[in-house]
Structure formats: C-alpha cells, structure tokens
Write an enzyme that holds these catalytic residues in place. Structure first.
Site, mmCIF file in Angstrom:
data_model
loop_
_atom_site.group_PDB
_atom_site.id
_atom_site.type_symbol
_atom_site.label_atom_id
_atom_site.label_comp_id
_atom_site.label_asym_id
_atom_site.label_seq_id
_atom_site.Cartn_x
_atom_site.Cartn_y
_atom_site.Cartn_z
ATOM 1 N N GLY A 111 28.161 -17.433 -41.241
ATOM 2 C CA GLY A 111 26.865 -17.571 -40.807
ATOM 3 C C GLY A 111 26.182 -16.130 -40.671
ATOM 4 N N ASP A 112 27.163 -15.095 -40.262
ATOM 5 C CA ASP A 112 26.503 -13.607 -40.197
ATOM 6 C C ASP A 112 26.150 -13.051 -41.726
ATOM 7 O OD1 ASP A 112 27.415 -13.951 -37.567
ATOM 8 O OD2 ASP A 112 29.687 -13.382 -38.126
ATOM 9 N N SER A 158 21.256 -22.632 -39.755
ATOM 10 C CA SER A 158 22.493 -22.926 -40.644
ATOM 11 C C SER A 158 23.147 -24.173 -40.447
ATOM 12 C CB SER A 158 23.520 -21.809 -40.720
ATOM 13 O OG SER A 158 23.951 -21.439 -39.401
ATOM 14 N N GLY A 186 26.220 -25.142 -42.138
ATOM 15 C CA GLY A 186 27.601 -25.238 -42.755
ATOM 16 C C GLY A 186 27.297 -25.790 -44.107
ATOM 17 N N GLY A 195 23.933 -26.462 -46.046
ATOM 18 C CA GLY A 195 23.112 -25.658 -46.198
ATOM 19 C C GLY A 195 22.210 -25.104 -44.978
#
Length: 323
Positions: free
Chosen positions: A251-252, A220, A222, A225
């Site tokens: 992110g989770d 990831s 941020g 993308g």
C-alpha cells in the site's frame, strides 16, 4: 520534492518460512532487514525511482541508528530527530502462498517536546516540498489530532498534504481538508461504519471521505485493486499478481506510485496500481524500482461494474496493515 513523516518508524525483519506452525521449531528459508514504517516505505519507493524524497523520522537508541543508516544507504535524505523513546522493531513471517503474520511493537512514546521537534523538522523540510505525506500509526503520547494540525499548517504554506492512517487520527485529518487520503478496505469500513463487500460499497465509503473534507481518496482493496475517487467521480483499476511473495508495504508503494505520477506525468491510478503490484512480487518490505514495475498488467475500467463482489484476499494475505 516529496517529504514523508513517520512518527512510529521501525526496523522490519522479514523471515520466510516453508510453513508456520504455532508452538513448533520453524526454520527460516530466507530473511531480510529493511527500514520500516509507512512513510519510510513511501520515501524508499520514490528514491528507488530516482524521485527526490526526504524522510523525517524520530530516532532513538541503536535501532534508530541502524534505521537511519539503512535509509541513508538507499540514497534518501533523512531528517532524524533525536527523541527520548525507543525506536521499535517489527517481525513479519511470510509463507510461500503470500500469507503474512506480522508482529509489530507499539513503539516508544513521544513527549510534547519530542513531537514539537519532529513537527519543526517537517515544516522546515516542507519549505522546498510539493507534497508532505503523513503515514502510519501514532506512538504513545501523540494526540489523534496531530495529522490534522500538521495538515492545516502545511495548507497555509501552500504545500499539498497526504494522509495514510486509521481510526481517530484519520477522522480528524479529514476535517483538515487533505489533498489525498489513502485508506485500505478495513479503514474504509471503520470510517463508514459499514462492511465493504462490493466495489459500490468501497466507492460509497470513499465518496463519504471526500464529503468529509478529502479532495481525493485512493482506496486500496488488496488483490481487488483500487478505487480512485474525487469530486469528478470514481475510477477503478486492478493489476493482478500471480505468485506474490509479500504484501507488506504494498500500500505504501501504491501511494508512492500515485505521487510519482505528478512528477513523471503518468496516469496516477495506473502508476499506483503498478507500483503496488510490483511490491507484492518482491520479498519482505523491499520497495520496487523501475525494473520491477509492469504497467502492461494494469487494467483501468472506465465504467466499472460496481456491483462486483470483493474477494477478501487483502485480509487473507495480510495486505495493508497499519505500521
């Protein structure tokens, strides 16, 4: 079923402010309380979409009791393991432009007996699981090899294992051959020993993780993308967000979206990006449900321009902090 294990869970209080001024009296414009910890958030996102999940968490004290109550209220099967340390609380201060100032307590230590009980609960839950996800930081007293050792035992049971952590724990876990690893940009840089300034840098670092043992890497980036890398090569996609409210837990949600694609039959990278972007549009660490997800905003590039420079907005907005 997808089982998550969070060795360092928390209660997350999110406070929205018009402007954060150090040393001043700052009045809140909004507040919310959520169960927290990276694995906990994955379970919450899955549950919000009606996908069966089980969250294994150590519990202690009044904060631990409230954490379990909040998770149960969201319809999650909680395996709460009594431990001697104290469950921690975290605070996030969110400004209107999406900037997050996050204050995380370290969490109470886990003794050898505590850790043994938690692992036993994970292995018991894993008997009916398709995936086990180990996420987040390690509390004091837990060896860096814990995720690697758990991963080997799960592989022996025929259960796929995903890891989202950092530092020595991530390096050790790679050697155990996890089915999926989800690093962020800073974790890619730490693992590769080099800065991540372009998509090519990110893809190269992710490929090195595959070479080190991971079967798939969902990196990831941020606001830039994500890159998905496996033995077949690399794919890139993005899902732009305008007016994001909080990147905590995004992110989770991205990891949960990837796992959910295996249940729903959707494209894994599309689901990951759309769920992660949906979380950014929501307040605090609230996890997105079906009504929040807009897949039409996702752009998957079959032949991405890997020379493209990354914006660095993941750092500006506090995206992807290890919990």
């Amino acid at each position: 079923m997808i089982v998550t294990v969070t060795l360092n869970p928390s209660l997350d209080r999110t406070i929205e402010v018009a402007r954060l001024v150090r040393g001043a009296l700052v009045r809140a414009t909004g507040t919310r309380l959520d169960p927290g910890g990276k694995g906990v958030n994955v379970a919450r996102a899955l549950a919000a979409h009606g996908i069966r999940s089980c969250a294994v968490v150590p519990r202690s004290g009044a904060v631990g009791d409230e954490l379990v109550a909040l998770l149960s209220a969201e319809g999650i099967d909680v395996r709460a393991v009594p431990v001697t340390g104290q469950t921690r609380s975290n605070v996030s201060l969110v400004e209107p432009d999406g900037t997050v100032t996050k204050i995380n307590e370290p969490g109470g230590p886990l003794t050898e007996a505590d850790l043994r009980d938690v692992i036993s609960a994970v292995l018991s839950a894993a008997e009916r699981a398709d995936w086990v996800v180990a996420s987040g930081s390690l509390p004091p007293g837990v060896p860096d090899t814990v995720y690697a050792e758990l991963g080997r035992r799960l592989t022996g049971l025929g259960v796929r294992f995903a890891v989202d952590t950092s530092g020595a724990a991530l390096r050790a876990a790679l050697a155990a051959g996890p089915a999926l690893v989800k690093p962020n940009r800073d974790e890619l840089a730490e693992a590769s020993g080099s800065t991540i300034e372009t998509l090519a840098d990110a893809a190269r670092a992710a490929k090195a993780m595959v070479a080190a043992g991971a079967r798939t890497v969902l990196a990831s980036l941020g606001a830039d993308g994500a890159v998905l890398v496996d033995e077949q090569g690399a794919r890139y996609g993005e899902s732009p967000v305008k007016g994001g409210r909080s990147s905590v837990g995004a992110g989770d949600a991205m990891l949960a979206g990837y796992l959910a694609a295996g249940v729903t039959g959707g494209d894994a990278l599309t689901e990951a990006l759309s769920w992660g972007a949906a979380a950014v549009r929501l307040p605090g660490s609230r996890m997105p449900g079906p009504a929040d997800v807009d897949r039409s905003l996702v752009r998957i590039q079959g032949t991405p321009d890997f020379s493209r420079s990354l914006s660095g907005q993941d750092r500006v907005h506090g995206m992807e902090q290890i919990q």
